[in-house]
Design a protein around this motif. Structure first.
Motif, PDB file in Angstrom:
ATOM      1  N   ASP A  92       2.292   8.636  10.327  1.00  0.00           N
ATOM      2  CA  ASP A  92       2.772   9.793   9.550  1.00  0.00           C
ATOM      3  C   ASP A  92       3.609   9.464   8.312  1.00  0.00           C
ATOM      4  O   ASP A  92       4.446  10.267   7.906  1.00  0.00           O
ATOM      5  CB  ASP A  92       3.565  10.764  10.434  1.00  0.00           C
ATOM      6  CG  ASP A  92       2.645  11.643  11.247  1.00  0.00           C
ATOM      7  OD1 ASP A  92       1.517  11.896  10.788  1.00  0.00           O
ATOM      8  OD2 ASP A  92       3.053  12.080  12.343  1.00  0.00           O
ATOM      9  N   LEU A  93       3.380   8.320   7.692  1.00  0.00           N
ATOM     10  CA  LEU A  93       4.062   8.025   6.434  1.00  0.00           C
ATOM     11  C   LEU A  93       3.228   8.481   5.240  1.00  0.00           C
ATOM     12  O   LEU A  93       3.741   8.674   4.148  1.00  0.00           O
ATOM     13  CB  LEU A  93       4.389   6.533   6.323  1.00  0.00           C
ATOM     14  CG  LEU A  93       5.487   6.041   7.268  1.00  0.00           C
ATOM     15  CD1 LEU A  93       5.631   4.530   7.182  1.00  0.00           C
ATOM     16  CD2 LEU A  93       6.819   6.720   6.975  1.00  0.00           C
ATOM     17  N   ILE A  94       1.919   8.636   5.479  1.00  0.00           N
ATOM     18  CA  ILE A  94       1.027   9.167   4.443  1.00  0.00           C
ATOM     19  C   ILE A  94       0.114  10.207   5.082  1.00  0.00           C
ATOM     20  O   ILE A  94       0.022  10.301   6.305  1.00  0.00           O
ATOM     21  CB  ILE A  94       0.174   8.059   3.767  1.00  0.00           C
ATOM     22  CG1 ILE A  94      -0.801   7.415   4.767  1.00  0.00           C
ATOM     23  CG2 ILE A  94       1.061   7.019   3.093  1.00  0.00           C
ATOM     24  CD1 ILE A  94      -1.834   6.474   4.134  1.00  0.00           C
ATOM     25  N   THR A  95      -0.548  10.974   4.249  1.00  0.00           N
ATOM     26  CA  THR A  95      -1.512  11.961   4.721  1.00  0.00           C
ATOM     27  C   THR A  95      -2.761  11.862   3.856  1.00  0.00           C
ATOM     28  O   THR A  95      -2.721  11.288   2.774  1.00  0.00           O
ATOM     29  CB  THR A  95      -0.894  13.377   4.688  1.00  0.00           C
ATOM     30  OG1 THR A  95      -1.754  14.272   5.354  1.00  0.00           O
ATOM     31  CG2 THR A  95      -0.652  13.856   3.277  1.00  0.00           C
ATOM     32  N   VAL A 127       0.848  -1.204   0.000  1.00  0.00           N
ATOM     33  CA  VAL A 127       0.000   0.000   0.000  1.00  0.00           C
ATOM     34  C   VAL A 127       0.880   1.251   0.000  1.00  0.00           C
ATOM     35  O   VAL A 127       0.648   2.184  -0.768  1.00  0.00           O
ATOM     36  CB  VAL A 127      -0.977  -0.004   1.204  1.00  0.00           C
ATOM     37  CG1 VAL A 127      -1.675   1.339   1.350  1.00  0.00           C
ATOM     38  CG2 VAL A 127      -2.013  -1.122   1.042  1.00  0.00           C
ATOM     39  N   LEU A 128       1.911   1.267   0.844  1.00  0.00           N
ATOM     40  CA  LEU A 128       2.824   2.411   0.899  1.00  0.00           C
ATOM     41  C   LEU A 128       3.532   2.588  -0.443  1.00  0.00           C
ATOM     42  O   LEU A 128       3.648   3.710  -0.955  1.00  0.00           O
ATOM     43  CB  LEU A 128       3.834   2.231   2.030  1.00  0.00           C
ATOM     44  CG  LEU A 128       4.847   3.359   2.230  1.00  0.00           C
ATOM     45  CD1 LEU A 128       4.159   4.701   2.464  1.00  0.00           C
ATOM     46  CD2 LEU A 128       5.785   3.034   3.394  1.00  0.00           C
ATOM     47  N   SER A 129       3.967   1.498  -1.029  1.00  0.00           N
ATOM     48  CA  SER A 129       4.659   1.540  -2.317  1.00  0.00           C
ATOM     49  C   SER A 129       3.768   2.138  -3.414  1.00  0.00           C
ATOM     50  O   SER A 129       4.228   2.938  -4.232  1.00  0.00           O
ATOM     51  CB  SER A 129       5.102   0.132  -2.699  1.00  0.00           C
ATOM     52  OG  SER A 129       5.775   0.159  -3.925  1.00  0.00           O
ATOM     53  N   ILE A 130       2.498   1.762  -3.419  1.00  0.00           N
ATOM     54  CA  ILE A 130       1.550   2.313  -4.402  1.00  0.00           C
ATOM     55  C   ILE A 130       1.503   3.840  -4.265  1.00  0.00           C
ATOM     56  O   ILE A 130       1.567   4.569  -5.253  1.00  0.00           O
ATOM     57  CB  ILE A 130       0.127   1.716  -4.219  1.00  0.00           C
ATOM     58  CG1 ILE A 130       0.108   0.213  -4.523  1.00  0.00           C
ATOM     59  CG2 ILE A 130      -0.919   2.477  -5.032  1.00  0.00           C
ATOM     60  CD1 ILE A 130       0.255  -0.176  -5.973  1.00  0.00           C
TER      61      ILE A 130
END
Length: 149
Positions: free
Chosen positions: A77-80, A32-35
């Motif tokens: 806090d890796l995405i917003t 998910v983070l990679s996307i």
């Protein structure tokens, strides 16, 4: 756009956060983070899910897992995200440099911008009020050029 090296550092950060919190590292969160790290725009949970089906067709990540992963990644806090009323949230990686948003309330288009004058003015206002800003997010709502036509 981030380099692959930057992306790897962010994935390592995810692994470190998960370990610090005593949680199990999952490939689903990494996917998910990679996307989002590779996305050119803000994505809804459904769009993230559709990208996973396209790019990781052999993974069996369900939509509920995507929502849980997004929630976790935002919490650490890796995405917003930006909330769109009935349309839910749109997500982006936090790895980009600071920027603000113009958001079309008609079609949902998001335009990112950075304005040094606005940043300086915010700092001046904070200083005048003896206030220390630790972070901020500005979202301006209206209609884009296409929707005005």
């Amino acid at each position: 756009m981030l380099s692959e090296n930057d992306n790897e550092k962010i994935i390592e950060e995810l692994k470190k956060i998960v370990k610090q919190k005593g949680l199990k590292y999952t490939e689903q969160r990494e996917i998910v983070l990679s996307i989002l790290l590779h996305a050119q725009e803000h994505l809804t949970a459904e769009e993230v899910y559709n990208e996973i089906k396209k790019r990781y067709s052999d993974s069996n990540i369900g939509i509920a897992t995507v929502y849980r992963a997004l929630s976790f990644l935002e919490e650490v806090d890796l995405i917003t995200s930006i909330t769109f009323g009935t349309d839910g949230k749109k997500y982006e990686s936090n790895a980009k440099s600071h920027h603000d948003h113009l958001i079309c309330t008609n079609c949902g288009k998001i335009i990112e911008f950075m304005d040094e004058e606005i940043e300086k003015r915010q700092d001046k206002i904070a200083k005048k009020n003896k206030f220390k800003i630790v972070s901020h997010s500005m979202q301006l709502y209206g209609t884009c050029e296409t929707c005005q036509g």
